[in-house]
Design an enzyme around this catalytic site. Structure first.
Site, PDB file in Angstrom:
ATOM      1  N   LYS A 179      30.842 -37.978  23.943  1.00  0.00           N
ATOM      2  CA  LYS A 179      30.739 -38.399  22.386  1.00  0.00           C
ATOM      3  C   LYS A 179      30.094 -37.121  21.498  1.00  0.00           C
ATOM      4  O   LYS A 179      29.915 -36.426  22.042  1.00  0.00           O
ATOM      5  CB  LYS A 179      29.848 -39.653  21.989  1.00  0.00           C
ATOM      6  CG  LYS A 179      28.426 -39.426  22.306  1.00  0.00           C
ATOM      7  CD  LYS A 179      27.504 -40.698  22.131  1.00  0.00           C
ATOM      8  CE  LYS A 179      26.125 -40.356  22.020  1.00  0.00           C
ATOM      9  NZ  LYS A 179      25.316 -41.488  21.815  1.00  0.00           N
ATOM     10  N   CYS A 222      26.123 -44.329  30.640  1.00  0.00           N
ATOM     11  CA  CYS A 222      25.333 -45.872  30.497  1.00  0.00           C
ATOM     12  C   CYS A 222      26.422 -46.838  30.756  1.00  0.00           C
ATOM     13  O   CYS A 222      26.488 -47.579  31.542  1.00  0.00           O
ATOM     14  CB  CYS A 222      24.594 -45.925  29.527  1.00  0.00           C
ATOM     15  SG  CYS A 222      22.910 -45.001  29.615  1.00  0.00           S
ATOM     16  N   LEU A 229      33.318 -50.220  16.476  1.00  0.00           N
ATOM     17  CA  LEU A 229      34.509 -50.628  16.479  1.00  0.00           C
ATOM     18  C   LEU A 229      35.388 -49.389  16.127  1.00  0.00           C
ATOM     19  O   LEU A 229      36.460 -49.599  15.571  1.00  0.00           O
ATOM     20  CB  LEU A 229      34.558 -51.865  15.289  1.00  0.00           C
ATOM     21  CG  LEU A 229      34.266 -53.047  15.652  1.00  0.00           C
ATOM     22  CD1 LEU A 229      34.456 -53.931  14.194  1.00  0.00           C
ATOM     23  CD2 LEU A 229      35.057 -53.644  16.895  1.00  0.00           C
ATOM     24  N   GLU A 275      22.161 -41.179  23.450  1.00  0.00           N
ATOM     25  CA  GLU A 275      21.909 -39.928  23.350  1.00  0.00           C
ATOM     26  C   GLU A 275      22.116 -39.335  21.931  1.00  0.00           C
ATOM     27  O   GLU A 275      23.113 -39.632  21.262  1.00  0.00           O
ATOM     28  CB  GLU A 275      22.968 -39.213  24.322  1.00  0.00           C
ATOM     29  CG  GLU A 275      22.527 -39.480  25.591  1.00  0.00           C
ATOM     30  CD  GLU A 275      23.221 -38.759  26.891  1.00  0.00           C
ATOM     31  OE1 GLU A 275      23.936 -37.807  26.348  1.00  0.00           O
ATOM     32  OE2 GLU A 275      23.491 -39.222  27.836  1.00  0.00           O
ATOM     33  N   GLY A 320      39.805 -45.775  20.157  1.00  0.00           N
ATOM     34  CA  GLY A 320      40.590 -44.308  20.499  1.00  0.00           C
ATOM     35  C   GLY A 320      40.538 -44.289  22.071  1.00  0.00           C
ATOM     36  O   GLY A 320      41.115 -45.390  22.767  1.00  0.00           O
ATOM     37  N   LYS A 344      18.944 -55.845  28.170  1.00  0.00           N
ATOM     38  CA  LYS A 344      19.595 -54.756  28.231  1.00  0.00           C
ATOM     39  C   LYS A 344      20.944 -54.570  28.808  1.00  0.00           C
ATOM     40  O   LYS A 344      21.853 -53.879  28.032  1.00  0.00           O
ATOM     41  CB  LYS A 344      18.714 -53.668  29.102  1.00  0.00           C
ATOM     42  CG  LYS A 344      19.160 -52.288  29.108  1.00  0.00           C
ATOM     43  CD  LYS A 344      19.330 -51.674  27.813  1.00  0.00           C
ATOM     44  CE  LYS A 344      20.144 -50.317  27.951  1.00  0.00           C
ATOM     45  NZ  LYS A 344      19.824 -49.100  28.430  1.00  0.00           N
TER      46      LYS A 344
HETATM   47  C1  UDX Z   1      24.558 -46.168  25.031  1.00  0.00           C
HETATM   48  C2  UDX Z   1      23.918 -47.210  24.201  1.00  0.00           C
HETATM   49  O1  UDX Z   1      24.091 -47.197  22.770  1.00  0.00           O
HETATM   50  C3  UDX Z   1      22.345 -47.386  24.107  1.00  0.00           C
HETATM   51  O2  UDX Z   1      21.793 -48.450  23.708  1.00  0.00           O
HETATM   52  C4  UDX Z   1      22.014 -47.349  25.932  1.00  0.00           C
HETATM   53  O3  UDX Z   1      20.392 -47.491  25.997  1.00  0.00           O
HETATM   54  C5  UDX Z   1      22.616 -46.148  26.661  1.00  0.00           C
HETATM   55  O4  UDX Z   1      24.122 -46.407  26.467  1.00  0.00           O
HETATM   56  P1  UDX Z   1      24.961 -43.628  24.735  1.00  0.00           P
HETATM   57  O5  UDX Z   1      25.564 -43.819  26.066  1.00  0.00           O
HETATM   58  O6  UDX Z   1      24.232 -42.572  24.395  1.00  0.00           O
HETATM   59  O7  UDX Z   1      24.238 -44.972  24.509  1.00  0.00           O
HETATM   60  O8  UDX Z   1      26.257 -43.669  23.722  1.00  0.00           O
HETATM   61  P2  UDX Z   1      26.934 -44.761  22.449  1.00  0.00           P
HETATM   62  O9  UDX Z   1      26.592 -43.966  21.303  1.00  0.00           O
HETATM   63  O10 UDX Z   1      26.424 -46.108  22.464  1.00  0.00           O
HETATM   64  O11 UDX Z   1      28.291 -44.529  22.942  1.00  0.00           O
HETATM   65  C6  UDX Z   1      28.925 -44.662  24.203  1.00  0.00           C
HETATM   66  C7  UDX Z   1      30.476 -44.462  24.360  1.00  0.00           C
HETATM   67  O12 UDX Z   1      31.125 -45.207  23.502  1.00  0.00           O
HETATM   68  C8  UDX Z   1      30.755 -42.968  23.814  1.00  0.00           C
HETATM   69  O13 UDX Z   1      31.782 -42.599  24.726  1.00  0.00           O
HETATM   70  C9  UDX Z   1      31.514 -43.097  22.597  1.00  0.00           C
HETATM   71  O14 UDX Z   1      32.465 -42.267  22.345  1.00  0.00           O
HETATM   72  C10 UDX Z   1      32.040 -44.814  22.540  1.00  0.00           C
HETATM   73  N1  UDX Z   1      32.243 -45.432  21.299  1.00  0.00           N
HETATM   74  C11 UDX Z   1      31.126 -45.608  20.698  1.00  0.00           C
HETATM   75  C12 UDX Z   1      33.704 -45.696  21.042  1.00  0.00           C
HETATM   76  O15 UDX Z   1      34.702 -45.495  21.728  1.00  0.00           O
HETATM   77  N2  UDX Z   1      33.553 -46.457  19.950  1.00  0.00           N
HETATM   78  C13 UDX Z   1      32.687 -46.894  19.432  1.00  0.00           C
HETATM   79  O16 UDX Z   1      32.877 -47.524  18.211  1.00  0.00           O
HETATM   80  C14 UDX Z   1      31.385 -46.469  19.456  1.00  0.00           C
END
Ligand code: UDX
Length: 451
Positions: A326, A263, A253, A155, A256, A207
């Site tokens: 996020k 997803c 990485l 997203e 928090g 996936k």
């Molecule tokens: C995710 C996958 O990245 C994507 O490939 C899939 O198709 C759908 O799910 P999305 O849910 O949009 O995408 O979010 P993403 O940016 O991956 O972050 C997911 C969650 O992890 C968020 O809550 C984000 O805050 C958290 N996050 C991400 C962390 O806590 N630390 C990180 O280093 C990265």
């Protein structure tokens, strides 16, 4: 090519628009009439930067149309993408009822040779089951084929991830499906986007394992953050050092509050359910730990908030910065930040929330919270400020100015994203997950600025 897209949620609208942008004639279909009316007017019904202008351009050029009729969709395309949600059931497994309903609706009208292409995240074995059903139901019978082409869209970056993907994965059962998909994605494959043509099961599993791996990285670093707090180490320095190792890299990485959204949490639970049904105990244990570490972050933040306020949250005013799951999103589905708001309220705190985009969605889930139009309005009279979603806007907050409106200068940075020494210099008591010792000492300043 003539392409239909069934399902106009986040994935479906993005896919339909990007297919049109790649030069195909697209008909997108959904049973939700209000949703179809909205997108047909050129309005994207969710927050996705950059998508609406491309939708409007392709509407103007006549490359994309919308319908609520399965019959029309079946008659229009020779490639039919299924972009239907697979939410979580109460037991954690994937709910396949929407995708099965979409397949039934479409297949009943398929009279000639065509390819159905699944994009949804599904447990291994779903594609082969859907192929058998489609052939049973469709008047075209064996002339209907099915492939699996999982999406990997984030997203907020959905257009980029669609038009500049890291790779394309295609689960196929025959050469003609391969040729059709090569034509559909010709523009991307010609630009050297790697295309992997494999069996249906491996495509489905790629996936599931990609999301499980991302979730595992996040939970791993959050487990390290717990260790850091137990031994007086600093997780941000740990991440910095790990990231320099080319074998590890720095993405996914960020320590928090953990992961949320529509997803990662549901997909690791669906994967767990599948692994349980396959009797794969160690896989179940791995995924369960990833989930447990993630959920424990919320309890850790609540403990920290309670301790920061002297043992009780009752009657305290808490300002929450960020409720989206996020940054750069208005989505609050399984948002760790919004979950914390609910827990704070339950503990008796008065919660005042700010978020640049997600407040309308948050208000539908938690109508009793106060929603502020600015950071300083949220922080007015607060005993505690909690930074729960790392919107870039919050890095620009002036802690001196904010310090003038709060009742006490106490900050919890649950995303390890604010400049701790700057806040400390403005007389804030700062708590950062995974950096508790650094926050208590002047070490924070030295570590952040070794020069
Ligand atoms: C995710 C996958 O990245 C994507 O490939 C899939 O198709 C759908 O799910 P999305 O849910 O949009 O995408 O979010 P993403 O940016 O991956 O972050 C997911 C969650 O992890 C968020 O809550 C984000 O805050 C958290 N996050 C991400 C962390 O806590 N630390 C990180 O280093 C990265």
């Amino acid at each position: 090519m003539l392409v239909t897209v069934i399902g106009t949620g986040h994935i479906g609208v993005t896919h339909a628009v990007c297919m049109a942008e790649l030069g195909h004639d697209v008909l997108a279909m959904d049973v939700d009439e209000a949703m179809i009316a909205k997108v047909a007017r050129g309005e994207v019904p969710f927050f996705e930067p950059g998508l609406e202008p491309i939708l409007r351009k392709n509407l103007r050029d006549g490359r994309i149309r919308f319908t609520t009729s399965y019959r029309e969709a079946a008659d229009f395309g020779n490639v039919h993408f299924l972009c239907v949600g697979t939410p979580q059931t109460v037991g954690g497994a994937a709910d396949l009822s929407y995708i099965c309903a979409a397949l039934r609706g479409l297949a009943a009208h398929l009279k000639s040779r065509c390819l159905i292409v699944g994009r949804s995240t599904v447990p291994v074995g779903t594609a082969r089951m859907l192929l058998a059903r489609a052939r049973d139901l469709a008047p075209a019978g064996e002339r209907v084929d099915l492939a699996w082409n999982p999406e990997f869209l984030r997203e907020g970056f959905a257009v980029h991830d669609s038009l500049q993907p890291d790779r394309l994965v295609f689960g196929v059962t025959c050469d003609s499906a391969t040729r059709t998909l090569e034509q559909v994605y010709a523009k991307l494959l010609q630009r050297d986007v790697p295309g992997l043509f494999i069996d249906l099961e491996t495509a489905e599993l790629i996936k599931m394992s990609a999301n499980a791996f991302l979730a595992t990285r996040i939970s791993f670093i959050n487990a390290m953050a717990e260790v850091c707090d137990a031994v007086g180490a600093d997780v941000t320095q740990l991440v910095r050092a790990l990231s320099h190792d080319e074998r590890i890299g720095g993405r996914y990485l960020s320590p928090g509050l953990g992961f949320g959204g529509s997803c990662l949490p549901k997909d690791i639970r669906a994967f767990q359910a599948k692994a349980t049904s396959l009797g794969l105990g160690s896989v179940v244990d791995l995924l369960r730990s990833v989930d447990a570490i993630n959920m424990a972050r919320r309890a850790t933040v609540m403990d920290l908030a309670t301790r920061a306020l002297g043992g009780s949250l009752a009657g305290q005013r808490v300002a929450v910065l960020g409720v989206a799951f996020k940054p750069d999103s208005d989505d609050v589905r399984d948002s760790p930040a919004l979950d914390i708001c609910g827990r704070l309220e339950l503990a008796g705190a008065t919660v005042s929330v700010h978020d640049p985009a997600a407040m309308p969605n948050a208000a539908q889930v938690h109508p009793h919270l106060r929603y502020a139009q600015s950071v300083s309005e949220a922080a007015e009279g607060a005993h505690l400020v909690m930074h729960l979603t790392e919107w870039p806007d919050y890095q620009a907050i002036d802690p001196v100015a904010l310090g003038k409106v709060v009742a006490s200068r106490v900050l919890i940075d649950a995303r390890c994203a604010l400049d701790m020494p700057v806040w400390q210099a403005a007389s804030w008591t700062v708590h950062v997950l995974g950096r508790q010792r650094a926050a208590r000492t002047a070490l924070g300043r030295q570590l952040a600025d070794p020069a």
